[in-house]
Design an enzyme around this catalytic site. Structure first.
Site, PDB file in Angstrom:
ATOM      1  N   LYS A 134       0.095 -54.545   2.647  1.00 15.01           N
ATOM      2  CA  LYS A 134      -0.900 -55.362   2.972  1.00 15.01           C
ATOM      3  C   LYS A 134      -2.187 -54.989   3.536  1.00 15.01           C
ATOM      4  O   LYS A 134      -3.332 -55.396   3.003  1.00 15.01           O
ATOM      5  CB  LYS A 134      -0.204 -56.455   3.862  1.00 15.01           C
ATOM      6  N   GLU A 181       3.150 -44.759   7.848  1.00 13.45           N
ATOM      7  CA  GLU A 181       4.224 -44.079   7.130  1.00 13.45           C
ATOM      8  C   GLU A 181       3.988 -44.437   5.401  1.00 13.45           C
ATOM      9  O   GLU A 181       4.142 -43.413   4.757  1.00 13.45           O
ATOM     10  CB  GLU A 181       5.574 -45.046   7.253  1.00 13.45           C
ATOM     11  N   GLY A 199       6.698 -59.528   5.382  1.00 16.67           N
ATOM     12  CA  GLY A 199       7.423 -58.385   4.576  1.00 16.67           C
ATOM     13  C   GLY A 199       8.784 -58.945   4.235  1.00 16.67           C
ATOM     14  O   GLY A 199       9.231 -58.588   2.950  1.00 16.67           O
ATOM     15  N   ARG A 200       9.728 -59.130   5.032  1.00 19.03           N
ATOM     16  CA  ARG A 200      11.071 -59.502   4.780  1.00 19.03           C
ATOM     17  C   ARG A 200      11.283 -60.724   3.835  1.00 19.03           C
ATOM     18  O   ARG A 200      12.310 -60.768   3.278  1.00 19.03           O
ATOM     19  CB  ARG A 200      11.809 -59.484   6.100  1.00 19.03           C
ATOM     20  N   GLU A 242      14.897 -59.135  12.497  1.00 12.70           N
ATOM     21  CA  GLU A 242      13.617 -59.212  12.613  1.00 12.70           C
ATOM     22  C   GLU A 242      13.004 -60.440  12.931  1.00 12.70           C
ATOM     23  O   GLU A 242      11.896 -60.630  13.237  1.00 12.70           O
ATOM     24  CB  GLU A 242      12.737 -58.418  11.378  1.00 12.70           C
ATOM     25  N   HIS A 244      38.272 -49.841   3.995  1.00 12.43           N
ATOM     26  CA  HIS A 244      38.529 -48.386   4.259  1.00 12.43           C
ATOM     27  C   HIS A 244      37.622 -47.924   5.322  1.00 12.43           C
ATOM     28  O   HIS A 244      37.798 -46.727   5.650  1.00 12.43           O
ATOM     29  CB  HIS A 244      38.809 -47.600   2.950  1.00 12.43           C
ATOM     30  N   LYS A 264       5.302 -48.078  17.336  1.00  9.62           N
ATOM     31  CA  LYS A 264       4.176 -47.439  16.598  1.00  9.62           C
ATOM     32  C   LYS A 264       2.961 -47.125  17.702  1.00  9.62           C
ATOM     33  O   LYS A 264       2.384 -46.033  17.278  1.00  9.62           O
ATOM     34  CB  LYS A 264       3.622 -48.702  15.703  1.00  9.62           C
TER      35      LYS A 264
END
Length: 526
Positions: free
Chosen positions: A212, A218, A269-270, A356, A387, A502
């Protein structure tokens, strides 16, 4: 008039805390259980149903939850959100992800434009671009078609779109809508980018950079990794890359990209899988028509979120039961258990979406809360999880509420009969058995083999996982998280908790460290 109050100040919550507890083992046994399964079910969009028979609720508790919804003004707050009020108080922003898939209320204007029209315009630009790629009108330098799309992003730019892609990959192949294979690079660990780049033909790959701000460390690092790979292959990176960014970012008008598609600060973002963040990769992978169907499913479920009656509003009902489990019954976590391999990354997406959003210890006004908020979310597809960690779910000291998702039919419409039943029947038999096993348990004189039961669960059931049902499923959980944030009086739409690490990482890279941070940096050979 809307008021924002802490949960522990609401009269309905005080009454809810005094409500008589439901014994699930008794309620789910025999004919009582059969009747509950038929009764405690709420229709969702696209033929889905939210069944909460194995939750610790009865008609009286549902009345108490309705009173809580009314006093907390949940539908009014949702209405304020989709009509463009500033609900994200931390960043002083509107919250508009619902507008990417439909208009629920009034026109919302910001930045000099009708935001619904803006989102539709971006979707149309993406559709036009994707169609040209598929038709061979946009090609690599050699005039050859692109066969692979790679999304470069992190957090919400990766988890949601990746989960949605994996959910529809096999469906698209079976229904002849599969256009291009999609890959994802997210981790700044160079092994992530290297693994993807070594496994694809870069000459026939198109890359989507999602940032954005255009400054995400990253993501820009991984972009450089990709550009190096293209350069080393003798390719012009600008002919292989597109950007999804804001109109004001440095990427927006850069010659380094074939095209740029825009998002804005009103969609976190999410919550961005139905925006250009998910739209570009999903439209290239499956075609714009499939992405449109996905949006339609989400829009249909959003409309149910406007219902005041909690029995007609599955997301709100799910949210309120979750608040009861967290704040009255004291359960610390929730397991999301999709009995569909296609949803293998859906729990990971919900981890971010939920934790978040509602992992907050202060309210919307920055005041410390005296009650717990968001639970820990984890999960894995069934039957693999059976399992793995189901041992703790069945016999551990913590009671962990469970959210199952299951479909009557598989996506590929292929199966085999083994020992009198198909694989799909075996899958469905397992999820049905687990719900009853968790609820009712089994007495045994051998304490090691004794199951106490009383473990609550719900299940979302559908006919098949397809674009529409996936959209409805995504909307359900987005709206559930939103409603819970309203009840807890937290801001579900900022994420300051991701920032401190960060900032410190930048100090480490600049060698501006002391104390423990310096020693740890030295240990990591930075």
């Amino acid at each position: 008039m809307i008021t924002w109050n802490n949960l522990d100040t609401l009269e309905a919550f005080k009454n809810l805390s005094k409500a008589e507890r439901v014994n699930i083992a008794e309620a789910m046994s025999g004919e009582n259980g059969a009747e509950r399964v038929k009764t405690y079910s709420t229709p969702m969009a696209e033929g889905l149903a939210y069944n909460y028979a194995a939750k610790q609720v009865d008609d009286k508790l549902l009345e108490d939850l309705q009173k809580l919804a009314d006093e907390a003004q949940l539908t009014e707050k949702f209405e304020a959100l989709y009509n463009g009020e500033v609900i994200n108080t931390g960043e002083k922003r509107m919250v508009l992800h619902h507008l990417t898939r439909g208009q629920l209320g009034e026109a919302v204007n910001a930045d000099g434009t009708d935001k619904r029209a803006f989102y539709k315009e971006q979707q149309q630009k993406i559709a036009d671009f994707a169609n040209k790629v598929h038709a061979g009108e946009i090609t690599n330098a050699a005039g050859e078609k692109f066969t692979t799309v790679v999304q470069i992003g992190i957090g919400g730019s990766d988890l949601g779109p990746r989960a949605m892609y994996l959910a529809l990959e096999n469906w698209a192949k079976k229904n002849d809508t599969f256009k291009m294979e999609a890959k994802f690079i997210s981790n700044v660990d160079p092994d992530d980018a290297a693994a993807v780049l070594y496994g694809i033909d870069v000459a026939h790959s198109i890359f989507i950079l999602v940032s954005k701000s255009g400054t995400t460390l990253e993501t820009l690092t991984n972009e450089s990794f990709v550009k190096d790979a293209l350069k080393n292959a003798g390719l012009d990176a600008s002919k292989h890359m597109i950007a999804v960014t804001s109109e004001t970012s440095p990427l927006a008008k850069s010659d380094d990209y074939l095209a740029a598609f825009f998002m804005d600060d009103y969609i976190g973002g999410r919550y961005s899988s139905t925006s250009a963040v998910g739209g570009a990769v999903l439209s290239l992978a499956f075609g714009p028509e499939v992405f449109e169907r996905f949006l339609n499913g989400a829009a249909e479920e959003d409309r149910l979120g406007t219902e005041k009656d909690i029995r007609k509003n599955p997301a709100m009902l799910d949210a309120l039961i979750g608040v009861y489990e967290r704040n009255v019954l004291g359960y610390p976590s929730t397991a999301v258990l999709p009995y569909s391999q296609a949803l293998s990354r859906f729990p990971a997406h919900l981890q971010q979406l939920d934790m978040e959003s509602n992992g907050k210890c202060v309210n919307r006004f920055g005041e410390r809360l005296d009650y717990v908020t968001g639970p820990v979310i984890f999960g894995e597809p069934g039957t693999n999880g059976q399992h793995s960690f189901y041992q703790l779910l069945h016999q551990g000291t913590d009671i962990i509420p469970l959210q199952f998702v299951g479909f009557k039919n598989n996506q590929m419409n292929t199966d085999v009969v083994i020992q009198g039943s198909t694989s799909q029947q075996k899958l469905c038999a397992n999820v049905a058995a687990q719900i009853v096993a968790f609820a009712c348990g089994k007495e045994d004189e051998n304490r090691n083999k004794n199951f106490e039961g009383g473990r609550p669960s719900s299940i979302i059931i559908g006919e098949q996982l397809n674009p529409e049902t996936l959209g409805a499923l995504l909307s359900h959980f987005e709206n559930k998280v939103m409603f819970q944030g309203f009840v807890w009086n937290v801001n579900s739409f900022d994420q300051e908790g991701v920032q401190l690490g960060k900032v410190l990482a930048k100090r480490v890279l600049a060698h501006e460290t002391d104390g423990a941070l310096k020693v740890l940096s030295d240990l990591m050979n930075i």
